[in-house]
Design a protein around this motif. Structure first.
Motif, mmCIF file in Angstrom:
data_model
loop_
_atom_site.group_PDB
_atom_site.id
_atom_site.type_symbol
_atom_site.label_atom_id
_atom_site.label_comp_id
_atom_site.label_asym_id
_atom_site.label_seq_id
_atom_site.Cartn_x
_atom_site.Cartn_y
_atom_site.Cartn_z
ATOM 1 N N PRO A 182 30.217 -50.877 34.163
ATOM 2 C CA PRO A 182 28.987 -50.187 34.281
ATOM 3 C C PRO A 182 28.839 -49.222 35.204
ATOM 4 C CG PRO A 182 28.807 -52.596 34.341
ATOM 5 C CD PRO A 182 30.406 -52.263 34.360
ATOM 6 N N ALA A 183 29.594 -49.106 35.889
ATOM 7 C CA ALA A 183 29.608 -47.963 37.027
ATOM 8 C C ALA A 183 30.246 -46.659 36.352
ATOM 9 C CB ALA A 183 30.535 -48.296 38.288
ATOM 10 N N GLU A 186 27.572 -45.352 34.210
ATOM 11 C CA GLU A 186 26.514 -44.568 34.986
ATOM 12 C C GLU A 186 27.153 -43.178 35.364
ATOM 13 O OE1 GLU A 186 25.888 -46.841 38.618
ATOM 14 O OE2 GLU A 186 24.368 -48.359 37.594
ATOM 15 N N ASP A 204 25.206 -49.342 26.814
ATOM 16 C CA ASP A 204 25.183 -49.046 28.095
ATOM 17 C C ASP A 204 24.791 -50.151 28.904
ATOM 18 O OD1 ASP A 204 24.694 -48.030 30.413
ATOM 19 O OD2 ASP A 204 22.821 -46.829 29.941
ATOM 20 N N SER A 206 25.184 -50.407 32.145
ATOM 21 C CA SER A 206 24.905 -50.013 33.626
ATOM 22 C C SER A 206 23.464 -50.633 33.795
ATOM 23 C CB SER A 206 24.809 -48.553 33.822
ATOM 24 O OG SER A 206 23.916 -47.856 32.888
ATOM 25 N N ASN A 210 25.397 -54.664 36.735
ATOM 26 C CA ASN A 210 25.747 -54.334 38.142
ATOM 27 C C ASN A 210 24.184 -54.180 38.686
ATOM 28 O OD1 ASN A 210 25.104 -52.079 36.711
ATOM 29 N ND2 ASN A 210 26.612 -50.437 37.735
ATOM 30 N N GLN A 420 32.571 -53.014 39.421
ATOM 31 C CA GLN A 420 31.127 -52.845 38.678
ATOM 32 C C GLN A 420 30.338 -51.684 39.356
ATOM 33 O OE1 GLN A 420 32.156 -55.465 40.983
ATOM 34 N NE2 GLN A 420 31.233 -57.327 40.070
ATOM 35 N N TYR A 421 30.718 -51.477 40.651
ATOM 36 C CA TYR A 421 29.807 -50.650 41.260
ATOM 37 C C TYR A 421 30.508 -49.009 41.557
ATOM 38 C CZ TYR A 421 27.549 -55.068 42.301
ATOM 39 O OH TYR A 421 26.948 -56.106 41.999
#
Length: 458
Positions: A182-183, A186, A204, A206, A210, A420-421
């Protein structure tokens, strides 16, 4: 540890995988479905299959993953799962009220021969699908392909079931990001926004996998690509597909179905692949690359220059998904590292030829295998040791047994948080990757350094 009994003698195996370097198609399809706003993925098979797929994604993303199942019993296994799926569609819309249901098959429903298109058409004719709602589907038998091909098949299903062309172009560019964190989605959106591209990204995840902890429960996060945007993808001026294995099939299907021209790129991991992605965005948008993007590129080059001496000549073993490994291999070569062992569990001879092409003329021989496993990777490492291993959580056993520095990369990562971030795509993601690699290499150098060479500053 059982892995300590891995023999050095390598024998060809045609019917046996040991410690597979992949998981099954429905997991990829489920992940893709979660990237549509208000979507509930649905596993057309037994409860156990759905539970495994949900738990694998939950353990990787540290987020509860919602999905439904057709709950096959002995009767459905013999006579087919049509009645189960029809009832499930009606129940799901009544109880959970999703905007869309994304159905994927399993081994059992594929072996029986259930026809998803026919079943979904029947559900619509019988009024089980409320007006304004939709059911999409994809064939994802677990006994062929991998989670990567499952992701690809579901994204292609999004195009086949949703995308339409009105005949009027909307000026947008479709970006199909492939299976990344997800990161990373983004980060890809951030870069496209910096360059001034009007785009639609699908799927998508994101904000879905997360998202923040707010203390309030929502069945469906306010995130993901709206189904209306995927429908409008048929009016886009072009599509950028990031990855041959994850994204290309959907982009080519959209081209054939709605006459939207596509370009297939490598995932933007590392310097050169990110350069190509940004150049493609620049051409599509008809703009120049802003100074802010060039600044980030310069930062990545600065880190490469400052710490090149620690990367130079280091031998690396890689295992993971083909699209990610191709871009990662190119990035490591940019650092003058030597990826001498490269394994993916996903089938595809094109992967092997691409890795060999990247490594040609670099002064070392590369062992590469598609549809391989970690047992083979371990054997290669025993015969030709490396300085670094990069791969998912299951690599930790090889790294421990062989006492090799190890960077977690890919899917699944179940024993750490952060993937995830923090992106690994784009120039910022490249710096993140360098920091992780450099950290484990210098940790090892300090661990093994004699007292007189234990430095304060490297």
């Amino acid at each position: 540890m059982l892995l300590r009994h891995t023999p050095t003698e390598i024998r060809e195996r045609s019917a046996l995988n040991i410690n597979p370097a992949k998981t099954c198609q429905p997991i990829g399809a489920m992940y893709a479905g979660l990237g549509i706003r208000g979507c509930l993925p649905h596993s057309h098979g037994s409860q156990g299959c759905c539970a495994y797929h949900r738990s694998t994604l939950t353990r990787h993303y540290k987020e509860p993953v919602s999905a439904a199942t057709s709950s096959f019993t002995e009767g459905a296994s013999v006579f087919g799962g049509q009645a189960n799926l029809l009832q499930a569609i009606e129940n799901i819309f009544s109880v959970y009220e999703p905007e869309i249901i994304a159905v994927h098959t399993t081994c059992l429903s594929e072996t029986i021969g259930d026809d998803l298109k026919q079943i979904v058409d029947k559900a619509e004719k019988e009024g089980k699908v409320p007006e304004g709602k939709q059911v999409i589907f994809a064939s994802t038998p677990s006994y062929v392909g991998s989670h990567v091909t499952g992701f690809s098949n579901m994204v292609k299903g999004m195009v086949k079931c949703l995308a339409v062309a009105s005949g009027r172009k909307n000026g947008k560019v479709n970006i199909i990001p492939g299976w990344v964190e997800p990161a990373d989605m983004e980060e890809i959106k951030r870069i496209a926004g910096m360059i001034g591209v009007s785009f639609t990204m699908f799927p998508d995840t994101s904000g879905v996998l997360n998202g923040p902890l707010t203390g309030e429960y929502h069945m469906f996060p306010d995130a993901g690509t709206p189904a209306a945007d995927i429908r409008a993808s048929g009016d886009a001026i072009g599509t950028l597909a990031l990855g041959e294995w994850c994204s290309a099939d959907a982009a080519r299907t959209l081209d054939a179905q709605c006459k939207v021209p596509c370009r297939v790129l490598d995932m933007p991991i590392g310097l050169k692949a990110t350069d190509r992605f940004i150049d493609a965005l620049r051409i599509v948008a008809g703009t120049s690359v802003p100074d802010a993007v060039n600044f980030e590129r310069g930062q990545l080059i600065d880190v490469i220059s400052d710490y090149h001496q620690y990367f130079f000549g280091k031998k690396v073993a890689l295992v993971g998904d083909p699209d990610q490994l191709i871009a990662l291999t190119e990035f490591l070569l940019t650092l003058d590292m030597q990826p001498i062992h490269v394994v993916t569990g996903t089938p595809g001879k094109k992967f092997e030829s691409r890795i060999k092409e990247l490594c040609a003329g670099r002064g070392f021989d590369v062992n590469v295998r598609a549809a391989g496993d970690m047992f083979l990777l371990h054997q290669w490492i025993k015969n030709q040791p490396v300085d670094l291993v990069m791969g998912n959580t299951y690599c930790k056993y090889i790294a421990r047994d062989e006492d090799i520095p190890y960077v977690r990369f890919g899917f699944p990562i179940m024993d750490r948080v952060g993937h995830q971030y923090f992106p690994v795509t784009g120039y910022k993601g490249g710096i993140r990757l360098l920091e992780k690699i450099l950290g484990v290499l210098l940790d090892r150098a300090e661990r093994d350094a004699p007292e007189e060479k234990f430095e304060l500053v490297y």
